[in-house]
Scaffold this motif. Structure first.
Motif, mmCIF file in Angstrom:
data_model
loop_
_atom_site.group_PDB
_atom_site.id
_atom_site.type_symbol
_atom_site.label_atom_id
_atom_site.label_comp_id
_atom_site.label_asym_id
_atom_site.label_seq_id
_atom_site.Cartn_x
_atom_site.Cartn_y
_atom_site.Cartn_z
ATOM 1 N N ARG A 292 49.154 11.812 -102.074
ATOM 2 C CA ARG A 292 49.596 11.433 -100.712
ATOM 3 C C ARG A 292 51.064 11.011 -100.722
ATOM 4 O O ARG A 292 51.836 11.348 -99.838
ATOM 5 C CB ARG A 292 48.711 10.318 -100.152
ATOM 6 C CG ARG A 292 47.343 10.828 -99.715
ATOM 7 C CD ARG A 292 46.602 9.818 -98.853
ATOM 8 N NE ARG A 292 46.193 8.637 -99.599
ATOM 9 C CZ ARG A 292 45.116 8.577 -100.384
ATOM 10 N NH1 ARG A 292 44.343 9.625 -100.527
ATOM 11 N NH2 ARG A 292 44.808 7.468 -101.031
ATOM 12 N N THR B 11 54.073 12.800 -98.692
ATOM 13 C CA THR B 11 54.985 12.026 -97.837
ATOM 14 C C THR B 11 56.434 12.267 -98.263
ATOM 15 O O THR B 11 57.320 12.435 -97.422
ATOM 16 C CB THR B 11 54.646 10.518 -97.928
ATOM 17 O OG1 THR B 11 53.281 10.352 -97.551
ATOM 18 C CG2 THR B 11 55.518 9.688 -97.019
ATOM 19 N N TYR C 287 55.558 15.533 -95.311
ATOM 20 C CA TYR C 287 54.265 15.788 -94.661
ATOM 21 C C TYR C 287 53.644 14.420 -94.392
ATOM 22 O O TYR C 287 53.425 13.644 -95.328
ATOM 23 C CB TYR C 287 53.347 16.608 -95.578
ATOM 24 C CG TYR C 287 53.714 18.062 -95.606
ATOM 25 C CD1 TYR C 287 53.328 18.906 -94.568
ATOM 26 C CD2 TYR C 287 54.467 18.589 -96.644
ATOM 27 C CE1 TYR C 287 53.680 20.239 -94.567
ATOM 28 C CE2 TYR C 287 54.822 19.930 -96.657
ATOM 29 C CZ TYR C 287 54.418 20.748 -95.620
ATOM 30 O OH TYR C 287 54.765 22.067 -95.614
ATOM 31 N N ASP C 288 53.378 14.116 -93.118
ATOM 32 C CA ASP C 288 52.975 12.745 -92.816
ATOM 33 C C ASP C 288 51.524 12.632 -92.355
ATOM 34 O O ASP C 288 51.127 11.645 -91.759
ATOM 35 C CB ASP C 288 53.930 12.110 -91.799
ATOM 36 C CG ASP C 288 54.088 12.987 -90.574
ATOM 37 O OD1 ASP C 288 53.282 13.933 -90.432
ATOM 38 O OD2 ASP C 288 55.008 12.735 -89.778
ATOM 39 N N ASN C 289 50.692 13.657 -92.639
ATOM 40 C CA ASN C 289 49.310 13.563 -92.141
ATOM 41 C C ASN C 289 48.339 13.019 -93.184
ATOM 42 O O ASN C 289 47.131 13.133 -93.036
ATOM 43 C CB ASN C 289 48.824 14.913 -91.598
ATOM 44 C CG ASN C 289 49.170 16.046 -92.535
ATOM 45 O OD1 ASN C 289 49.801 15.805 -93.558
ATOM 46 N ND2 ASN C 289 48.765 17.249 -92.226
ATOM 47 N N ASP C 290 48.862 12.433 -94.280
ATOM 48 C CA ASP C 290 48.041 11.705 -95.241
ATOM 49 C C ASP C 290 46.852 12.506 -95.782
ATOM 50 O O ASP C 290 45.689 12.121 -95.604
ATOM 51 C CB ASP C 290 47.511 10.433 -94.564
ATOM 52 C CG ASP C 290 47.933 9.218 -95.356
ATOM 53 O OD1 ASP C 290 48.668 9.372 -96.353
ATOM 54 O OD2 ASP C 290 47.506 8.113 -94.983
ATOM 55 N N PRO C 291 47.103 13.615 -96.459
ATOM 56 C CA PRO C 291 45.996 14.454 -96.939
ATOM 57 C C PRO C 291 45.093 13.699 -97.915
ATOM 58 O O PRO C 291 45.574 12.897 -98.710
ATOM 59 C CB PRO C 291 46.708 15.594 -97.668
ATOM 60 C CG PRO C 291 48.146 15.487 -97.327
ATOM 61 C CD PRO C 291 48.409 14.099 -96.875
ATOM 62 N N ASP C 292 43.795 13.977 -97.820
ATOM 63 C CA ASP C 292 42.823 13.316 -98.681
ATOM 64 C C ASP C 292 42.485 14.280 -99.835
ATOM 65 O O ASP C 292 41.511 15.032 -99.765
ATOM 66 C CB ASP C 292 41.579 12.986 -97.836
ATOM 67 C CG ASP C 292 40.660 12.044 -98.578
ATOM 68 O OD1 ASP C 292 41.053 11.548 -99.648
ATOM 69 O OD2 ASP C 292 39.534 11.824 -98.072
ATOM 70 N N SER D 134 41.066 24.093 -96.087
ATOM 71 C CA SER D 134 41.975 23.167 -95.414
ATOM 72 C C SER D 134 43.389 23.725 -95.520
ATOM 73 O O SER D 134 43.729 24.376 -96.513
ATOM 74 C CB SER D 134 41.905 21.809 -96.117
ATOM 75 O OG SER D 134 43.045 21.049 -95.805
ATOM 76 N N ALA E 97 45.927 21.697 -95.601
ATOM 77 C CA ALA E 97 46.759 20.584 -96.106
ATOM 78 C C ALA E 97 47.696 21.113 -97.199
ATOM 79 O O ALA E 97 47.339 22.025 -97.946
ATOM 80 C CB ALA E 97 45.863 19.491 -96.680
#
Ligand SMILES: O=C(O)CCC(=O)C(=O)O
Length: 213
Positions: free
Chosen positions: A97, A101, A105-110, A135, A137
């Protein structure tokens, strides 16, 4: 330790594909290498990947979270010793993550998949797309050890146009957005170029992905 007069600059190689040199400091590289050594041990350890056409991949591989085999994912090392795949540790997900960042990329991939590829001096990886995940991501790629040529291409063909980027120990490469399904590969590893203080002969690459399963 770099010998350039100026630090290598961050660059956007293609839309959504970002190279950040020297992202991992020496201590983090050593910690990641120690972890890779543990993950490479059996059960579900480092293996040679066989392709459906009867070939073998020259980079050997171990997976965390989900086990990749050509061309799907499983929870066990179905093309290895059959053992359950090792879990992806929380700290590695956090590192992924942080990397996403850093690449804006600010969508906080899991992140729930790690593929760890080990290259000796003769190993290569042909042009391919990371398309077995569900995904979009961004994929996070971390390099340790020997420098390689990383070829980053386009989403339509395995051939030109592409850009060759030198990835060194500690470098981060993230590809998502319009480049998430771009073809990429490793045509060359430069033997003996790992930082001596790291204590690795060869190259390790860790890619973190989101399965979407
Ligand atoms: O070794 C690398 O830098 C690339 C690895 C890769 O393309 C993959 O794991 O799909």
């Amino acid at each position: 330790m770099d010998t350039e007069l100026f630090p290598r600059a961050r660059s956007e190689i293609a839309p959504g594909a970002v190279h950040i040199p020297d992202w991992l400091d020496a201590e983090r590289q050593r910690e990641l290498l120690d972890a890779c050594r543990d993950w490479a041990r059996p059960p579900a350890g480092l293996r040679t990947v066989r392709t459906p056409g009867g070939g073998t991949m020259t980079a050997r591989q171990v997976c965390l979270g989900w086990h990749w085999y050509p061309y799907a994912y499983a929870r066990t090392a179905v093309d290895g010793d059959g053992a359950p795949v090792k879990p992806l540790p929380e700290w590695l997900g956090r590192l992924g993550r942080e990397a996403a960042t850093a690449a804006a990329y600010d969508n906080d991939p899991d992140y729930d998949i790690a593929l760890i590829n080990f290259y000796d001096a003769d190993a290569r990886m042909g042009m391919h797309r990371d398309s077995d995940e569900k995904s979009d991501a961004p994929v996070v790629s971390l390099s340790l050890g020997d420098t390689c040529v990383f070829r980053f291409g386009n989403t339509a063909t395995r051939s030109k146009p592409y850009t060759d980027v030198e990835l060194r120990s500690g470098d981060l490469f993230v590809f998502g957005g319009a480049s998430r399904l771009a073809y990429h590969g490793v045509p060359r590893v430069y033997e003996g170029t790992a930082p001596p203080e790291l204590g690795l002969t060869g190259r390790l690459n860790i890619t973190l992905r989101v399965s979407g399963f």
